[in-house]
Write an enzyme that holds these catalytic residues in place. Structure first.
Site, PDB file in Angstrom:
ATOM      1  N   HIS A   1     -46.361 -32.654  41.597  1.00  0.00           N
ATOM      2  CA  HIS A   1     -45.248 -32.117  40.814  1.00  0.00           C
ATOM      3  C   HIS A   1     -44.816 -30.807  41.433  1.00  0.00           C
ATOM      4  O   HIS A   1     -45.644 -30.044  41.918  1.00  0.00           O
ATOM      5  CB  HIS A   1     -45.663 -31.894  39.346  1.00  0.00           C
ATOM      6  CG  HIS A   1     -44.498 -31.738  38.436  1.00  0.00           C
ATOM      7  ND1 HIS A   1     -43.892 -30.524  38.219  1.00  0.00           N
ATOM      8  CD2 HIS A   1     -43.807 -32.655  37.716  1.00  0.00           C
ATOM      9  CE1 HIS A   1     -42.877 -30.698  37.394  1.00  0.00           C
ATOM     10  NE2 HIS A   1     -42.795 -31.981  37.074  1.00  0.00           N
TER      11      HIS A   1
ATOM     12  N   GLU B   1     -45.277 -39.623  35.119  1.00  0.00           N
ATOM     13  CA  GLU B   1     -44.839 -40.980  35.404  1.00  0.00           C
ATOM     14  C   GLU B   1     -45.987 -41.991  35.427  1.00  0.00           C
ATOM     15  O   GLU B   1     -45.780 -43.177  35.200  1.00  0.00           O
ATOM     16  CB  GLU B   1     -44.084 -41.029  36.736  1.00  0.00           C
ATOM     17  CG  GLU B   1     -42.860 -40.147  36.791  1.00  0.00           C
ATOM     18  CD  GLU B   1     -41.738 -40.604  35.882  1.00  0.00           C
ATOM     19  OE1 GLU B   1     -42.008 -41.073  34.765  1.00  0.00           O
ATOM     20  OE2 GLU B   1     -40.578 -40.478  36.294  1.00  0.00           O
TER      21      GLU B   1
HETATM   22  N1  ACO Z   1     -48.789 -38.475  47.451  1.00  0.00           N
HETATM   23  C1  ACO Z   1     -49.129 -38.034  48.666  1.00  0.00           C
HETATM   24  N2  ACO Z   1     -48.780 -36.843  49.164  1.00  0.00           N
HETATM   25  C2  ACO Z   1     -48.018 -36.056  48.384  1.00  0.00           C
HETATM   26  C3  ACO Z   1     -47.622 -36.442  47.091  1.00  0.00           C
HETATM   27  C4  ACO Z   1     -48.042 -37.706  46.632  1.00  0.00           C
HETATM   28  N3  ACO Z   1     -47.698 -38.139  45.422  1.00  0.00           N
HETATM   29  N4  ACO Z   1     -46.878 -35.468  46.556  1.00  0.00           N
HETATM   30  C5  ACO Z   1     -46.791 -34.497  47.464  1.00  0.00           C
HETATM   31  N5  ACO Z   1     -47.476 -34.853  48.581  1.00  0.00           N
HETATM   32  C6  ACO Z   1     -47.661 -34.075  49.792  1.00  0.00           C
HETATM   33  C7  ACO Z   1     -46.427 -34.145  50.684  1.00  0.00           C
HETATM   34  O1  ACO Z   1     -46.491 -35.246  51.571  1.00  0.00           O
HETATM   35  C8  ACO Z   1     -46.496 -32.832  51.402  1.00  0.00           C
HETATM   36  O2  ACO Z   1     -47.448 -32.905  52.438  1.00  0.00           O
HETATM   37  P1  ACO Z   1     -47.199 -32.119  53.833  1.00  0.00           P
HETATM   38  O3  ACO Z   1     -47.088 -30.685  53.457  1.00  0.00           O
HETATM   39  O4  ACO Z   1     -48.397 -32.466  54.629  1.00  0.00           O
HETATM   40  O5  ACO Z   1     -45.908 -32.679  54.362  1.00  0.00           O
HETATM   41  C9  ACO Z   1     -47.074 -31.878  50.335  1.00  0.00           C
HETATM   42  O6  ACO Z   1     -47.810 -32.708  49.437  1.00  0.00           O
HETATM   43  C10 ACO Z   1     -45.989 -31.150  49.560  1.00  0.00           C
HETATM   44  O7  ACO Z   1     -44.980 -32.083  49.220  1.00  0.00           O
HETATM   45  P2  ACO Z   1     -43.564 -31.639  48.682  1.00  0.00           P
HETATM   46  O8  ACO Z   1     -42.636 -32.808  48.710  1.00  0.00           O
HETATM   47  O9  ACO Z   1     -43.115 -30.387  49.370  1.00  0.00           O
HETATM   48  O10 ACO Z   1     -43.933 -31.227  47.238  1.00  0.00           O
HETATM   49  P3  ACO Z   1     -42.992 -31.176  46.041  1.00  0.00           P
HETATM   50  O11 ACO Z   1     -43.539 -30.172  45.126  1.00  0.00           O
HETATM   51  O12 ACO Z   1     -41.589 -30.988  46.449  1.00  0.00           O
HETATM   52  O13 ACO Z   1     -43.137 -32.663  45.473  1.00  0.00           O
HETATM   53  C11 ACO Z   1     -42.863 -34.533  44.122  1.00  0.00           C
HETATM   54  C12 ACO Z   1     -43.016 -33.003  44.144  1.00  0.00           C
HETATM   55  C13 ACO Z   1     -41.502 -34.894  44.701  1.00  0.00           C
HETATM   56  C14 ACO Z   1     -42.910 -34.995  42.665  1.00  0.00           C
HETATM   57  C15 ACO Z   1     -44.010 -35.182  44.945  1.00  0.00           C
HETATM   58  O14 ACO Z   1     -45.256 -34.766  44.465  1.00  0.00           O
HETATM   59  C16 ACO Z   1     -43.910 -36.701  44.996  1.00  0.00           C
HETATM   60  O15 ACO Z   1     -43.176 -37.231  45.826  1.00  0.00           O
HETATM   61  N6  ACO Z   1     -44.657 -37.440  44.106  1.00  0.00           N
HETATM   62  C17 ACO Z   1     -44.605 -38.873  44.098  1.00  0.00           C
HETATM   63  C18 ACO Z   1     -43.392 -39.354  43.304  1.00  0.00           C
HETATM   64  C19 ACO Z   1     -43.521 -39.098  41.812  1.00  0.00           C
HETATM   65  O16 ACO Z   1     -44.573 -39.269  41.216  1.00  0.00           O
HETATM   66  N7  ACO Z   1     -42.385 -38.688  41.184  1.00  0.00           N
HETATM   67  C20 ACO Z   1     -42.320 -38.351  39.776  1.00  0.00           C
HETATM   68  C21 ACO Z   1     -42.347 -36.864  39.589  1.00  0.00           C
HETATM   69  S1  ACO Z   1     -42.404 -36.400  37.875  1.00  0.00           S
HETATM   70  C22 ACO Z   1     -40.811 -36.360  37.358  1.00  0.00           C
HETATM   71  O17 ACO Z   1     -39.936 -35.930  38.037  1.00  0.00           O
HETATM   72  C23 ACO Z   1     -40.439 -36.883  36.010  1.00  0.00           C
END
Ligand code: ACO
Length: 340
Positions: free
Chosen positions: A228, A285
């Site tokens: 998140h 989610e």
């Molecule tokens: N699985 C694996 N790796 C992840 C995940 C995940 N679920 N989430 C983040 N990471 C990793 C990224 O790959 C990144 O790695 P890196 O630095 O080596 O490239 C690092 O963690 C940071 O990722 P960001 O995208 O910068 O983090 P952000 O805070 O923007 O992401 C997000 C938030 C978009 C929700 C992300 O965690 C994600 O994609 N989750 C999966 C999708 C999901 O569950 N969405 C629902 C969100 S809740 C809602 O909006 C209602």
């Protein structure tokens, strides 16, 4: 870079895993307040317009079902909002738009125009009744109601920010809600719960979870339902939904929940190993997917049902933004492209 936006609607405390909506903690609201209470809390008015709003939407949608039923669900939600003649007062418009989303989701689930709404019952009870063509049990109604309450408002997430940007141009409530629906549907925001179930289906049994999840991470894919932008600890909404799910589960639900809890443990372990510098925890989610599945909501309608809850927050933010009267216009930093 987005502008910092002041709001008195909610506070998302990402370090401590706390959500406060209009001064009330989520722990105090989930499982106790109803959707109608949330409307009163967020809009500062009584929820009396919602039932008549469903009836109004149902009457006005009659001619449009043939098209809506052959349209992708999120597009159908937007189309329905765009087609209906909405009034010009903010409250009447917000009530009718919110009511319309409930009627559309029910018709899409049923595959036809649902039976006429019952304006005197709760929004959650009426959505489930219209969806199935028969009343739901009190436990099921409590499950959907609790879900809608839990997701109704959550700070400056992507869809709410979109609604505020649109509202800041004085475009009105309907364009803001239609825009918010567009932002909600992506898998990094409200489109994740369907893929969470796809993941559980692909994993199949607890024994294969670790190797499946590990292969996903090695392939550079994200695990749906984890991570998140704001929470650095567990998303408090995940536990609120887990509580609702435990209250609902039947025989099949118990098996599914056991698999999900095992997948969750393995996923958290693997995320800790693969991203040691980043705290990635379970988000809303993950348990949304299980709860909506237990309620018999088709997977394709998970995001539209999410919208039925979040629309309360969107409309409240639209009004707050309109009252503020300030155009949202972030600056951009120009970095000329460097060509090799
Ligand atoms: N699985 C694996 N790796 C992840 C995940 C995940 N679920 N989430 C983040 N990471 C990793 C990224 O790959 C990144 O790695 P890196 O630095 O080596 O490239 C690092 O963690 C940071 O990722 P960001 O995208 O910068 O983090 P952000 O805070 O923007 O992401 C997000 C938030 C978009 C929700 C992300 O965690 C994600 O994609 N989750 C999966 C999708 C999901 O569950 N969405 C629902 C969100 S809740 C809602 O909006 C209602």
């Amino acid at each position: 870079m987005a502008e910092d936006i002041e709001t008195s609607l909610s506070e998302v405390d990402g370090d401590n895993g706390r959500l406060t909506v209009c001064g009330r903690s989520l722990d105090d609201l989930a499982g106790r307040a109803t959707y109608e209470d949330m409307l009163t809390l967020l809009w500062g008015t009584d929820a009396g317009h919602l039932g008549p709003g469903r009836l109004w939407a149902w009457q006005h949608l009659q001619a449009h079902w043939p098209v809506l039923l052959h349209t992708a669900p999120m597009d159908a939600m937007r189309a329905a909002l765009s087609l209906l003649p909405v009034p010009t007062s903010h409250l009447a418009e917000a009530s009718r738009l919110s009511a319309t989303l409930g009627v559309v989701v029910a018709g899409l689930a049923l595959g036809r125009c649902p039976d006429a709404p019952h304006p005197q019952v709760s929004h959650a009870a009426d959505i489930l009744r219209m969806m199935r063509g028969a009343p739901a049990t009190p436990a099921e109604v409590a499950g959907l109601d609790g879900y809608l309450v839990t997701v109704a408002e959550h700070g400056m997430n992507a869809s709410t920010y979109t609604a505020r940007v649109i509202a800041s141009t004085q475009a009105g409530v309907r364009p803001a809600v239609v825009g918010a629906l567009c932002a909600l549907q992506g898998p990094l925001h409200g489109g994740a719960p369907g893929p969470v179930l796809d993941m559980l289906d692909s994993i199949g049994t607890a024994a294969s979870a670790r190797s499946w999840l590990s292969a996903e991470l090695q392939a550079g894919r994200r695990l749906m339902g984890f991570g998140h932008r704001i929470y650095r600890v567990r998303d408090p909404r995940a536990d609120a939904l887990k509580g609702l799910l435990h209250a609902l589960r039947g025989e099949r639900g118990a098996e599914r929940l056991a698999l999900a809890e095992s997948v969750e443990r393995d996923a958290l372990d693997l995320l800790r190993e693969s991203k040691p510098d980043r705290r990635l925890e379970t988000n809303v989610e993950f348990f949304t997917a299980l709860l909506l599945e237990a309620l018999g909501v088709p997977r394709t309608l998970f995001t539209p049902v999410f919208a039925c809850g979040r629309v309360l927050g969107w409309c409240a933010h639209v009004r707050e933004q309109e009252d503020h009267g300030h155009l949202i216009r972030p600056r951009s930093t120009y970095r000329p492209a460097v060509h090799a």
